[in-house]
Design a protein around this motif. Structure first.
Motif, PDB file in Angstrom:
ATOM      1  N   LYS A  75     -20.329  73.846  -8.734  1.00 21.74           N
ATOM      2  CA  LYS A  75     -19.298  73.263  -9.080  1.00 21.74           C
ATOM      3  C   LYS A  75     -19.271  73.089 -10.479  1.00 21.74           C
ATOM      4  CE  LYS A  75     -19.923  70.652  -4.643  1.00 21.74           C
ATOM      5  NZ  LYS A  75     -20.269  69.585  -4.067  1.00 21.74           N
TER       6      LYS A  75
ATOM      7  N   LEU B 233     -16.955  75.177 -12.460  1.00 22.75           N
ATOM      8  CA  LEU B 233     -15.474  75.636 -11.986  1.00 22.75           C
ATOM      9  C   LEU B 233     -14.827  73.875 -12.292  1.00 22.75           C
ATOM     10  CD1 LEU B 233     -16.065  75.864  -7.896  1.00 22.75           C
ATOM     11  CD2 LEU B 233     -14.773  77.763  -9.658  1.00 22.75           C
TER      12      LEU B 233
ATOM     13  N   ALA C 147     -14.790  70.595  -7.161  1.00 27.95           N
ATOM     14  CA  ALA C 147     -14.776  71.422  -6.625  1.00 27.95           C
ATOM     15  C   ALA C 147     -15.302  70.239  -5.253  1.00 27.95           C
ATOM     16  CB  ALA C 147     -16.237  72.192  -6.399  1.00 27.95           C
TER      17      ALA C 147
ATOM     18  N   MET D 131     -18.013  75.622  -1.527  1.00 27.88           N
ATOM     19  CA  MET D 131     -17.225  77.053  -1.367  1.00 27.88           C
ATOM     20  C   MET D 131     -17.797  77.794  -0.179  1.00 27.88           C
ATOM     21  SD  MET D 131     -19.998  78.206  -4.052  1.00 27.88           S
ATOM     22  CE  MET D 131     -20.225  79.952  -3.918  1.00 27.88           C
TER      23      MET D 131
ATOM     24  N   SER E 121     -16.837  87.150  -3.226  1.00 24.88           N
ATOM     25  CA  SER E 121     -15.929  85.896  -3.342  1.00 24.88           C
ATOM     26  C   SER E 121     -16.392  84.768  -2.260  1.00 24.88           C
ATOM     27  CB  SER E 121     -14.378  85.803  -2.970  1.00 24.88           C
ATOM     28  OG  SER E 121     -14.423  86.761  -1.627  1.00 24.88           O
TER      29      SER E 121
ATOM     30  N   ASN F  94     -10.551  77.658   1.816  1.00 19.52           N
ATOM     31  CA  ASN F  94     -10.806  77.551   0.358  1.00 19.52           C
ATOM     32  C   ASN F  94     -11.978  79.156   0.242  1.00 19.52           C
ATOM     33  OD1 ASN F  94     -11.901  76.533  -1.967  1.00 19.52           O
ATOM     34  ND2 ASN F  94     -13.504  75.904  -1.017  1.00 19.52           N
TER      35      ASN F  94
ATOM     36  N   THR G 145     -13.467  80.856  -2.859  1.00 19.48           N
ATOM     37  CA  THR G 145     -13.927  80.736  -4.626  1.00 19.48           C
ATOM     38  C   THR G 145     -14.716  82.367  -4.713  1.00 19.48           C
ATOM     39  OG1 THR G 145     -15.228  78.497  -3.762  1.00 19.48           O
ATOM     40  CG2 THR G 145     -15.912  79.634  -5.886  1.00 19.48           C
TER      41      THR G 145
ATOM     42  N   TRP H 220     -15.720  81.252 -13.234  1.00 21.43           N
ATOM     43  CA  TRP H 220     -15.228  80.963 -12.158  1.00 21.43           C
ATOM     44  C   TRP H 220     -14.067  80.678 -10.931  1.00 21.43           C
ATOM     45  CZ3 TRP H 220     -19.337  81.594  -8.047  1.00 21.43           C
ATOM     46  CH2 TRP H 220     -20.055  82.131  -7.796  1.00 21.43           C
TER      47      TRP H 220
ATOM     48  N   GLN I  69     -11.232  79.151  -7.897  1.00 23.30           N
ATOM     49  CA  GLN I  69     -10.979  78.072  -6.786  1.00 23.30           C
ATOM     50  C   GLN I  69      -9.969  77.798  -6.434  1.00 23.30           C
ATOM     51  OE1 GLN I  69     -13.218  74.558  -5.425  1.00 23.30           O
ATOM     52  NE2 GLN I  69     -14.967  75.801  -4.181  1.00 23.30           N
TER      53      GLN I  69
END
Length: 140
Positions: free
Chosen positions: A7, A10, A14, A18, A33, A47, A49, A110, A112
């Motif tokens: 998180k 990201l 987030a 994930m 992923s 969602n 990631t 990362w 998302q």
């Protein structure tokens, strides 16, 4: 890396979990992923990631297309025959039906996004070849 550390990577924003390792579609991705389907009713929204360097194969959404809403990290989207676009939090990508494309994380970040499948009668997804390492390595 634990979910709290991811998180932070990201960007700390987030909003959605994930999910679990994306084993159902792993053969269509280079790298790891994660997928959390937020809804499958009427308009499927997932969602997705991506760990750093992870990207999906070239693919085409027949009939309905797809919309990406970037919620974390940094990544790329590329339509066939066009330059790759860098993506960051808040970006929106409207992918028309029948456009061959891929999306995924930058090498050092990362990434998302929410993936929205645009509903249409007879809609389907066709997975194609992986993005070559040579082409991916050319990205900034």
């Amino acid at each position: 890396m634990d979910k709290e550390a991811i998180k932070k990577e990201l960007g700390g924003g987030a909003v959605f979990d994930m999910g679990k390792e994306n084993t159902a579609f792993a053969k269509y991705f280079v790298g790891q992923s994660y997928l959390s389907m937020l809804t499958t009713d009427r308009v499927p929204v997932g969602n997705v990631t991506f760990e750093p360097g992870c990207r999906n194969n070239w693919h085409v959404h027949h009939k309905g297309g797809q919309i990406l809403l970037v919620t974390g990290g940094r990544g790329y989207y590329q339509a066939w025959g066009e330059e790759a676009q860098e993506l960051k939090v808040g970006d929106v990508v409207n992918i028309p039906p029948e456009v061959k494309h891929w999306h995924g994380a930058a090498k050092d970040s990362w990434f998302q996004h929410l993936a929205i499948e645009v509903p249409a009668e007879g809609a389907s997804n066709e997975w194609l070849e992986p993005v070559s390492d040579e082409d991916y390595e050319k990205l900034k």
